[in-house]
Motif scaffolding. Sequence first.
Motif, PDB file in Angstrom:
ATOM      1  N   LEU A 199      29.211 -38.583  50.202  1.00  0.00           N
ATOM      2  CA  LEU A 199      30.583 -38.491  50.708  1.00  0.00           C
ATOM      3  C   LEU A 199      31.375 -37.529  49.824  1.00  0.00           C
ATOM      4  CD1 LEU A 199      31.243 -42.273  51.491  1.00  0.00           C
ATOM      5  CD2 LEU A 199      30.146 -40.529  52.924  1.00  0.00           C
ATOM      6  N   VAL A 200      31.002 -36.281  49.874  1.00  0.00           N
ATOM      7  CA  VAL A 200      31.537 -35.281  48.953  1.00  0.00           C
ATOM      8  C   VAL A 200      33.036 -35.110  49.189  1.00  0.00           C
ATOM      9  CG1 VAL A 200      31.430 -32.869  48.242  1.00  0.00           C
ATOM     10  CG2 VAL A 200      29.319 -34.118  48.781  1.00  0.00           C
ATOM     11  N   GLY A 201      33.824 -35.330  48.149  1.00  0.00           N
ATOM     12  CA  GLY A 201      35.271 -35.225  48.273  1.00  0.00           C
ATOM     13  C   GLY A 201      35.874 -36.225  49.235  1.00  0.00           C
ATOM     14  N   GLY A 202      35.132 -37.299  49.545  1.00  0.00           N
ATOM     15  CA  GLY A 202      35.611 -38.277  50.511  1.00  0.00           C
ATOM     16  C   GLY A 202      35.352 -37.916  51.956  1.00  0.00           C
ATOM     17  N   ALA A 203      34.528 -36.897  52.212  1.00  0.00           N
ATOM     18  CA  ALA A 203      34.158 -36.530  53.581  1.00  0.00           C
ATOM     19  C   ALA A 203      33.125 -37.511  54.115  1.00  0.00           C
ATOM     20  CB  ALA A 203      33.611 -35.106  53.616  1.00  0.00           C
ATOM     21  N   LEU A 204      33.311 -37.959  55.363  1.00  0.00           N
ATOM     22  CA  LEU A 204      32.463 -39.010  55.916  1.00  0.00           C
ATOM     23  C   LEU A 204      31.319 -38.493  56.777  1.00  0.00           C
ATOM     24  CD1 LEU A 204      35.191 -41.595  57.065  1.00  0.00           C
ATOM     25  CD2 LEU A 204      34.031 -41.419  54.840  1.00  0.00           C
ATOM     26  N   ASN A 205      31.382 -37.242  57.235  1.00  0.00           N
ATOM     27  CA  ASN A 205      30.468 -36.799  58.284  1.00  0.00           C
ATOM     28  C   ASN A 205      29.477 -35.729  57.856  1.00  0.00           C
ATOM     29  OD1 ASN A 205      31.243 -38.406  60.609  1.00  0.00           O
ATOM     30  ND2 ASN A 205      33.219 -37.368  60.467  1.00  0.00           N
ATOM     31  N   GLY A 206      29.306 -35.517  56.553  1.00  0.00           N
ATOM     32  CA  GLY A 206      28.287 -34.589  56.097  1.00  0.00           C
ATOM     33  C   GLY A 206      28.595 -33.133  56.362  1.00  0.00           C
ATOM     34  N   GLY A 207      29.854 -32.813  56.646  1.00  0.00           N
ATOM     35  CA  GLY A 207      30.244 -31.452  56.989  1.00  0.00           C
ATOM     36  C   GLY A 207      31.050 -31.451  58.270  1.00  0.00           C
ATOM     37  N   THR A 208      31.816 -30.408  58.492  1.00  0.00           N
ATOM     38  CA  THR A 208      32.707 -30.373  59.649  1.00  0.00           C
ATOM     39  C   THR A 208      31.947 -30.533  60.962  1.00  0.00           C
ATOM     40  OG1 THR A 208      34.381 -29.081  60.815  1.00  0.00           O
ATOM     41  CG2 THR A 208      32.604 -27.843  59.761  1.00  0.00           C
ATOM     42  N   ALA A 209      32.623 -31.162  61.925  1.00  0.00           N
ATOM     43  CA  ALA A 209      32.073 -31.300  63.271  1.00  0.00           C
ATOM     44  C   ALA A 209      32.492 -30.149  64.177  1.00  0.00           C
ATOM     45  CB  ALA A 209      32.524 -32.624  63.883  1.00  0.00           C
ATOM     46  N   ALA A 210      33.168 -29.155  63.632  1.00  0.00           N
ATOM     47  CA  ALA A 210      33.615 -28.012  64.430  1.00  0.00           C
ATOM     48  C   ALA A 210      32.401 -27.217  64.935  1.00  0.00           C
ATOM     49  CB  ALA A 210      34.525 -27.125  63.602  1.00  0.00           C
ATOM     50  N   PRO A 211      32.545 -26.530  66.079  1.00  0.00           N
ATOM     51  CA  PRO A 211      31.401 -25.851  66.694  1.00  0.00           C
ATOM     52  C   PRO A 211      30.704 -24.847  65.800  1.00  0.00           C
ATOM     53  CG  PRO A 211      33.212 -26.012  68.268  1.00  0.00           C
ATOM     54  CD  PRO A 211      33.747 -26.470  66.952  1.00  0.00           C
ATOM     55  N   HIS A 212      31.423 -24.210  64.850  1.00  0.00           N
ATOM     56  CA  HIS A 212      30.783 -23.183  64.038  1.00  0.00           C
ATOM     57  C   HIS A 212      29.795 -23.760  63.028  1.00  0.00           C
ATOM     58  CE1 HIS A 212      34.326 -24.312  61.527  1.00  0.00           C
ATOM     59  NE2 HIS A 212      33.483 -24.113  60.526  1.00  0.00           N
ATOM     60  N   GLN A 213      29.699 -25.093  62.946  1.00  0.00           N
ATOM     61  CA  GLN A 213      28.730 -25.705  62.029  1.00  0.00           C
ATOM     62  C   GLN A 213      28.016 -26.867  62.718  1.00  0.00           C
ATOM     63  OE1 GLN A 213      29.839 -25.591  57.736  1.00  0.00           O
ATOM     64  NE2 GLN A 213      29.382 -27.774  57.783  1.00  0.00           N
ATOM     65  N   GLN A 214      27.626 -26.641  63.959  1.00  0.00           N
ATOM     66  CA  GLN A 214      26.901 -27.634  64.723  1.00  0.00           C
ATOM     67  C   GLN A 214      25.642 -27.011  65.331  1.00  0.00           C
ATOM     68  OE1 GLN A 214      27.272 -30.612  64.357  1.00  0.00           O
ATOM     69  NE2 GLN A 214      29.235 -31.482  64.942  1.00  0.00           N
ATOM     70  N   LEU A 215      24.804 -27.891  65.893  1.00  0.00           N
ATOM     71  CA  LEU A 215      23.583 -27.477  66.572  1.00  0.00           C
ATOM     72  C   LEU A 215      22.728 -26.593  65.660  1.00  0.00           C
ATOM     73  CD1 LEU A 215      25.156 -26.765  70.088  1.00  0.00           C
ATOM     74  CD2 LEU A 215      24.060 -28.864  69.301  1.00  0.00           C
ATOM     75  N   PHE A 216      22.376 -25.378  66.093  1.00  0.00           N
ATOM     76  CA  PHE A 216      21.505 -24.494  65.321  1.00  0.00           C
ATOM     77  C   PHE A 216      22.235 -23.813  64.170  1.00  0.00           C
ATOM     78  CE2 PHE A 216      23.180 -22.361  69.041  1.00  0.00           C
ATOM     79  CZ  PHE A 216      23.732 -21.212  68.515  1.00  0.00           C
ATOM     80  N   LEU A 217      23.520 -24.121  63.988  1.00  0.00           N
ATOM     81  CA  LEU A 217      24.291 -23.558  62.876  1.00  0.00           C
ATOM     82  C   LEU A 217      24.481 -24.578  61.755  1.00  0.00           C
ATOM     83  CD1 LEU A 217      27.057 -21.805  65.023  1.00  0.00           C
ATOM     84  CD2 LEU A 217      24.950 -20.802  64.109  1.00  0.00           C
ATOM     85  N   ARG A 218      23.823 -25.724  61.827  1.00  0.00           N
ATOM     86  CA  ARG A 218      24.016 -26.784  60.845  1.00  0.00           C
ATOM     87  C   ARG A 218      22.747 -26.978  60.028  1.00  0.00           C
ATOM     88  NH1 ARG A 218      28.043 -30.616  60.903  1.00  0.00           N
ATOM     89  NH2 ARG A 218      27.724 -32.451  59.571  1.00  0.00           N
ATOM     90  N   PRO A 219      22.810 -26.935  58.696  1.00  0.00           N
ATOM     91  CA  PRO A 219      24.007 -26.740  57.883  1.00  0.00           C
ATOM     92  C   PRO A 219      24.487 -25.292  57.817  1.00  0.00           C
ATOM     93  CG  PRO A 219      22.110 -26.964  56.469  1.00  0.00           C
ATOM     94  CD  PRO A 219      21.620 -27.222  57.863  1.00  0.00           C
ATOM     95  N   VAL A 220      23.559 -24.343  57.955  1.00  0.00           N
ATOM     96  CA  VAL A 220      23.943 -22.930  58.000  1.00  0.00           C
ATOM     97  C   VAL A 220      23.019 -22.230  58.979  1.00  0.00           C
ATOM     98  CG1 VAL A 220      24.805 -22.866  55.614  1.00  0.00           C
ATOM     99  CG2 VAL A 220      22.402 -22.323  56.080  1.00  0.00           C
ATOM    100  N   PRO A 221      23.411 -21.071  59.513  1.00  0.00           N
ATOM    101  CA  PRO A 221      22.512 -20.332  60.388  1.00  0.00           C
ATOM    102  C   PRO A 221      21.207 -19.992  59.662  1.00  0.00           C
ATOM    103  CG  PRO A 221      24.731 -19.431  60.487  1.00  0.00           C
ATOM    104  CD  PRO A 221      24.726 -20.411  59.364  1.00  0.00           C
ATOM    105  N   GLY A 222      20.109 -20.190  60.361  1.00  0.00           N
ATOM    106  CA  GLY A 222      18.818 -19.841  59.782  1.00  0.00           C
ATOM    107  C   GLY A 222      18.075 -20.991  59.144  1.00  0.00           C
TER     108      GLY A 222
END
Length: 534
Positions: free
Chosen positions: A456-479
Amino acid sequence: MADAIVIGSGPNGLVAANLLADAGWHVVVLEAADAPGGAVRSDRGVDPEFVSDLFSSFHPLAVASPAVRGLGLEGFGLRWSHAPAVLAHPLPDGRCATLHRDGGAPDPDRLERMFGAHDAAAWQRLADRWDRLDPHLVNALLTPFPPVRPGAAIAARLRPSGLLDLARFLALPVRRLAEEEFEGEGPGLLLAGCALHADLLPEAAGSGAFGWLMAMLGRRYGWPVPVGGASALTAALVRRLESAGGEVHCGQPVREVVVRNGTALGVRTADGRGHRAGRAVLADTAATALYGGLVGWEHLPGSLRRDMRRFQWDFATVKVDWALRGPVPWSAPAAGRAGTVHLGADLDELGDYAHQVLTGRLPARPFALFGQMTVADPTRSPSGTESAWAYTHVPQRVTADLGPDGITGRWDRREGEAMADRVERQVERFAPGFRDLVAARRILTPPVLHSLDGNLVGGALNGGTAAPHQQLFLRPVPGTAGPRTPVARLYLASASAHPGGGVHGACGANAARAALSAHRRSPARFLPAAGPRR
């Protein structure tokens, strides 16, 4: 020598370990904390007679997820309990929008009494859309990307025009969805509050789909809780794993994944001991802790280091737990029957709150998610009392406090108390007299949450933003989408991988299946006899 070592005993790690054990692997789970569970734990730290969930409380994704449901945890002591109503969103004038579990058998009269004829029909259309896609949509969201089989099943149910309509629907902001479908406030508030479980603004693309997903999961499955506390879910996962020969060792923080010639050989714990893994290492850890932490940058491509600098965390969190002397005195009585209550006056207030958090400003009126645990599970506290909590999202870095307290984001004792008071004032807007019922409270600020669970880094609950730019094949990073990593036999099994946050076990299940698939394809299935060396 273990066949697989799993770093971390959160739900993703334990689901992964169970699936590997089911395949006949000898699995060892190493957990840094003194107890297993990660963000699925409960205790009696607020009051000895009250059970309080430290982090996650309601688990609609767990009962809907094939990964968890397929483990048959009810055979290992898990029991689920439901509140009479799933969710409530009271309004300041005493009205209340409420979501009920109907298991696919809607009550049209109840919908019309609550929403009015027009909005009841619109809500039913959203439910019908879900029913046409169930269970394939959930399966598509939780399986590795691209979701070939569930995607084909969805395509078979919808004509091409239907697929285009679905694509537009899934991209809608929740505010726009509410404007298109409803005349009144209630249905849109239910959806918007659900979207704010993540870091999705009501105006953000995809927030409508996330809110709809959470609401329809509630309608179909409810938002149940484990009887006796969140730790009961973890205990069932551990019992099942141990029955299959797996091991869980707590108080064993891993300091290094040992890599040689581009392959993970095992791990080294803080006491200096090496632990060999013959087939795989699975890391139920934050991506930022794995890349450049447990695995040194010298073992990783330079492009990954550049991409990880852009990795975005979701909002931080402040959570308050209470032991209450009596039921919450809601102005809208219907809210007293709901396990979860969303607290925000209207869609504009929710949108302002989310935009303020996104831009680093601490809201004067925080949107709060409020949990009534004794309503959901009477074992949580003595009869006539209530074990309750609320959490609100706050900026990862506070640049200004829009309230009167001068909170800077140090989150020392004064700032934590001030924020808890602010949350209580928000509850009082909808439940006058609430503060008179508080017998004890506990405040979990972002640094405290992080100290209790390193993911829960910095109190974040979801392991990283749920915004589209970091979802699906872009999670955690492209590639490096999904569980596979640039290191052979090393897999990312945490919410930092697709499909992200929530107690669904899918990140762990995807990692386990990737490890099993790679092992079946590998001509050299076991590592050399030599143990890990630096």
